[in-house]
Design a protein around this motif. Structure first.
Motif, PDB file in Angstrom:
ATOM      1  N   ALA A 175       0.842  -1.199   0.000  1.00 41.25           N
ATOM      2  CA  ALA A 175       0.000   0.000   0.000  1.00 41.25           C
ATOM      3  C   ALA A 175       0.875   1.247   0.000  1.00 41.25           C
ATOM      4  O   ALA A 175       1.998   1.233   0.518  1.00 41.25           O
ATOM      5  N   ASP A 225       5.311   4.013  -2.934  1.00 39.40           N
ATOM      6  CA  ASP A 225       4.777   2.648  -3.057  1.00 39.40           C
ATOM      7  C   ASP A 225       5.933   1.734  -3.392  1.00 39.40           C
ATOM      8  O   ASP A 225       6.672   1.964  -4.356  1.00 39.40           O
ATOM      9  N   LEU A 240       0.029   6.120  -8.455  1.00 40.21           N
ATOM     10  CA  LEU A 240      -0.755   6.678  -7.355  1.00 40.21           C
ATOM     11  C   LEU A 240      -1.660   7.799  -7.837  1.00 40.21           C
ATOM     12  O   LEU A 240      -1.299   8.593  -8.703  1.00 40.21           O
ATOM     13  N   TYR A 258      -4.167  10.802  -5.874  1.00 37.22           N
ATOM     14  CA  TYR A 258      -4.437  11.421  -4.574  1.00 37.22           C
ATOM     15  C   TYR A 258      -5.850  11.995  -4.548  1.00 37.22           C
ATOM     16  O   TYR A 258      -6.367  12.470  -5.564  1.00 37.22           O
ATOM     17  N   GLN A 261      -5.738  10.860   0.874  1.00 36.60           N
ATOM     18  CA  GLN A 261      -5.566   9.450   0.533  1.00 36.60           C
ATOM     19  C   GLN A 261      -4.748   9.333  -0.752  1.00 36.60           C
ATOM     20  O   GLN A 261      -4.959  10.073  -1.715  1.00 36.60           O
ATOM     21  N   LYS A 297      -3.952   6.299  -3.504  1.00 36.83           N
ATOM     22  CA  LYS A 297      -4.404   4.974  -3.910  1.00 36.83           C
ATOM     23  C   LYS A 297      -3.637   4.539  -5.147  1.00 36.83           C
ATOM     24  O   LYS A 297      -3.476   5.309  -6.096  1.00 36.83           O
ATOM     25  N   ASP A 298      -3.153   3.275  -5.113  1.00 37.47           N
ATOM     26  CA  ASP A 298      -2.412   2.791  -6.272  1.00 37.47           C
ATOM     27  C   ASP A 298      -3.374   2.193  -7.307  1.00 37.47           C
ATOM     28  O   ASP A 298      -4.577   2.335  -7.201  1.00 37.47           O
ATOM     29  N   GLY A 346      -5.810   4.495  -8.985  1.00 37.82           N
ATOM     30  CA  GLY A 346      -7.040   4.890  -8.317  1.00 37.82           C
ATOM     31  C   GLY A 346      -8.208   3.984  -8.600  1.00 37.82           C
ATOM     32  O   GLY A 346      -9.324   4.243  -8.110  1.00 37.82           O
ATOM     33  N   SER A 348      -4.498   1.548  -0.639  1.00 39.81           N
ATOM     34  CA  SER A 348      -4.454   2.987  -0.330  1.00 39.81           C
ATOM     35  C   SER A 348      -3.794   3.230   1.019  1.00 39.81           C
ATOM     36  O   SER A 348      -3.729   2.348   1.867  1.00 39.81           O
ATOM     37  N   THR A 380      -3.251   6.729   3.911  1.00 44.59           N
ATOM     38  CA  THR A 380      -3.727   8.080   4.220  1.00 44.59           C
ATOM     39  C   THR A 380      -2.727   8.808   5.102  1.00 44.59           C
ATOM     40  O   THR A 380      -1.885   8.192   5.769  1.00 44.59           O
TER      41      THR A 380
END
Length: 613
Positions: free
Chosen positions: A195, A224, A236, A238, A276, A278-279, A282, A288, A290
């Protein structure tokens, strides 16, 4: 071991390896999480299609370029066999490609990574395959008969992304190498098993209040550990989970900006924003992470000072010392720091020259002080208009001004029990030295300036009249003579008169009184010195034989004037005469201070010897 690659065999080998990988994957997908299943299928499906369709055409080229003859051509077949024999002696016959193994994969059986094969292997089991290098014998194990390579442990790409191994074919009986060793690589293929992480979080940032939309606040960064090159495991995106609608974040750069105009620090100073990362670009199934960003609005001067009240009342005693504070006013400013600093001024009023106002640097209060003495009996109250204005004004908000405020200050002067006040700050009295005892030589007067007007009693400070030459009437302040005076002994007397309120003995005033003793003619003249004259017997008539002079301790206004004459018994002496010298007078000497010596004026006479007729 640099033999020719067999294109057809290479293709079959790769197809087998891929098929084995897929079959193995399918056999274990029922035990893996659903999210990982979808991700691996997305990853492997296009790879398998690419491998099957592209690689055969690439690696078949060497075969096509060889001299493949029709089966009926025995000459061509013979020539090809000879060429192959020559090539086999100069080049190795390994058939393989770069191998791959999926990370984090575990199942009931070891994972087949791939198969090694040499053209020298006729399938008679006389060739033995040997594997050495990174992880050989522990992580990777080779079947020495078939050349199959299996992974015995679960691998983590983030720990080690590839392994370099060396393969060699030897004679099983003699262990003699059939070909030189050949190096190859097994790469660990990434899956999305990490993550995103914000290694620098949590974050703190500031932005000026009242900023326009789109003002830069800060930038965050997530990392990551997955492969950034292969797939989207490390791609990633955001987003903001908390902090809207005040702030926004750019999905790919992670730059946070203001999203709401005119945010007021005085209304809310601090915002808690959750970001956040997230890979998988998205998309659904991505992992993810945070972080939090605490955003503080910094102050700008967008608020004017404001007095807490429009009217202030103060009272002050009339005897307050100059420079003493008599009251404080405060103009509050919602801003802070430099933006809240104000200066105070008196802009109107009947006491602008009596009072002043300054700013307390610590409290930002306006401190009112007395500049000139107050007198209750003269003026009992004052009214001032004071102004507070910001020191630092932001031109961006000048239209919201004026950045100042005013208030009225009423000051009441209260009566203080003041000491008596003499009618004069000093007194000079004159008295003749022959004045009679108990005669009045002068008078001092004083009064109580208070409304109550206490009676006054007078006295002489005896430390200034040790000989007690003077007295004073305690009721009316008349000074009388207590002992005789002598101007020739002491011309000046300095005494101090004390005035005390009868109702409050602590209220005392003092005044200096200087008394000058005036001269009267009470001293006879005296010769300045003893004289003895000598005359030769042949002296001529009219010759001066002696000059005599006289002094007088008195001090007449117009100076001394002496008459000289011979003693009565010498009046009829025909041999000598005395004559006044009109042109000889000694000048006065200067008198230091008040105790000056008595001036002496000397008149000289001539004694002449006159020969009788």
């Amino acid at each position: 071991m640099t033999g020719k690659l067999n294109g057809s065999c290479f293709y079959n080998l790769n197809y087998f390896y891929v098929d084995c990988a897929v079959n193995t994957w399918r056999s274990s997908c029922g035990t893996m999480p659903e999210r990982l299943t979808e991700m691996l299928m997305d990853t492997w499906t296009p790879l398998i299609i690419l491998w099957i369709t592209v690689l055969p055409s690439i690696y078949m080229a060497p075969m096509n370029q060889s001299q493949v003859l029709p089966s009926g051509s025995s000459t061509g077949l013979k020539r090809l066999t000879e060429e192959q024999r020559v090539l086999n002696r100069s080049k190795r016959g390994w058939v393989w490609n770069q191998m791959f193994v999926l990370e984090e994969f575990s199942g009931p059986e070891p994972i087949l990574v791939g198969r090694l094969h040499t053209d020298l292997d006729p399938g008679s089991s006389k060739i033995k395959y040997i594997l050495s290098g990174d992880g050989a014998g522990t992580i990777f194990v080779i079947n020495d008969k078939t050349g199959d390579i299996h992974a015995m442990k679960r691998l983590d790409r983030e720990e080690k992304a590839e392994y370099t191994l060396t393969a060699q074919a030897v004679d099983r009986d003699t262990n003699k190498p059939l070909e030189p060793p050949s190096e190859f690589i097994i790469k660990v293929q990434d899956i999305n098993d990490n993550a995103p992480e914000f290694v620098d979080g949590p974050y703190h940032a500031t932005v000026p209040e009242m900023s326009v939309v789109g003002t830069f606040v800060t930038k965050v960064t997530a990392t990551d550990a997955d492969d950034p090159v292969y797939g989207n495991s490390a791609k990633l995106v955001y987003s903001i989970l908390e902090g809207q609608p005040y702030f926004s974040i750019e999905p790919h750069t992670a730059i946070i900006k203001t999203a709401l105009p005119n945010m007021d620090r005085e209304a809310k100073e601090e915002y808690f924003v959750v970001i956040q990362a997230k890979d998988m670009g998205g998309h659904m199934g991505g992992l993810s992470g945070t972080t939090t960003v605490t955003i503080t609005l910094t102050d700008v001067n967008d608020n004017p000072p404001k007095f807490a009240q429009s009217l202030y009342h103060f009272s002050v005693m009339e005897d307050v010392a100059l420079g003493e504070p008599i009251g404080r006013v405060k103009a509050n400013d919602l801003d802070i720091g430099e933006n809240a600093k104000s200066s105070y001024d008196i802009i109107e009023g009947d006491g602008m020259d009596i009072f002043e106002i300054t700013t307390d640097a610590q409290t930002q209060d306006g401190v009112i002080r007395v500049r000139k003495p107050l007198d209750f009996e003269t003026k009992k109250s004052y009214t001032l208009k004071v102004e507070a204005a910001n020191v630092h004004i932001d031109p961006r908000f000048i239209s919201g001004g004026p950045f100042k405020d005013t208030a009225t200050v009423k000051i009441v002067v209260e009566d203080a029990d003041e000491p008596p006040v003499f009618s004069s700050p000093t007194y000079l009295l004159e008295v003749h030295e022959n004045a009679a005892i108990n005669s009045v030589i002068g008078q001092v007067t004083a009064h109580d300036p208070d409304v109550s007007s206490s009676p006054i009693r007078f006295s002489i400070d005896r430390h200034t009249d040790l000989e007690r030459q003077f007295n004073i009437n305690a009721e009316d302040g008349k000074i009388t003579l207590a002992t005789p005076l002598d101007r020739e002994t002491n011309t000046w007397h300095n005494i101090t008169i004390v005035a005390t309120e009868t109702r409050n003995h602590s209220q005392v005033s003092r005044v200096p009184v200087t008394i000058k003793v005036l001269d009267v003619n009470d001293n006879a003249p005296e010769f300045a010195s003893e004289h003895e004259a000598f005359l030769c017997e042949n002296g001529k008539p009219g010759q001066v034989i002696q000059i005599v002079s006289a002094v007088d301790k008195d001090d007449p206004k117009n100076g001394h004037y002496f008459l000289y004459s011979l003693l009565p018994e010498m009046v009829n002496n025909p041999n000598f005469t005395i004559k006044k010298n009109e042109g000889c007078r000694a000048p006065d000497r200067q008198i230091p201070s008040l105790l000056r010596p008595k001036p002496e004026v000397i008149h000289q006479v001539f004694i002449r010897l006159e020969r009788p007729t």
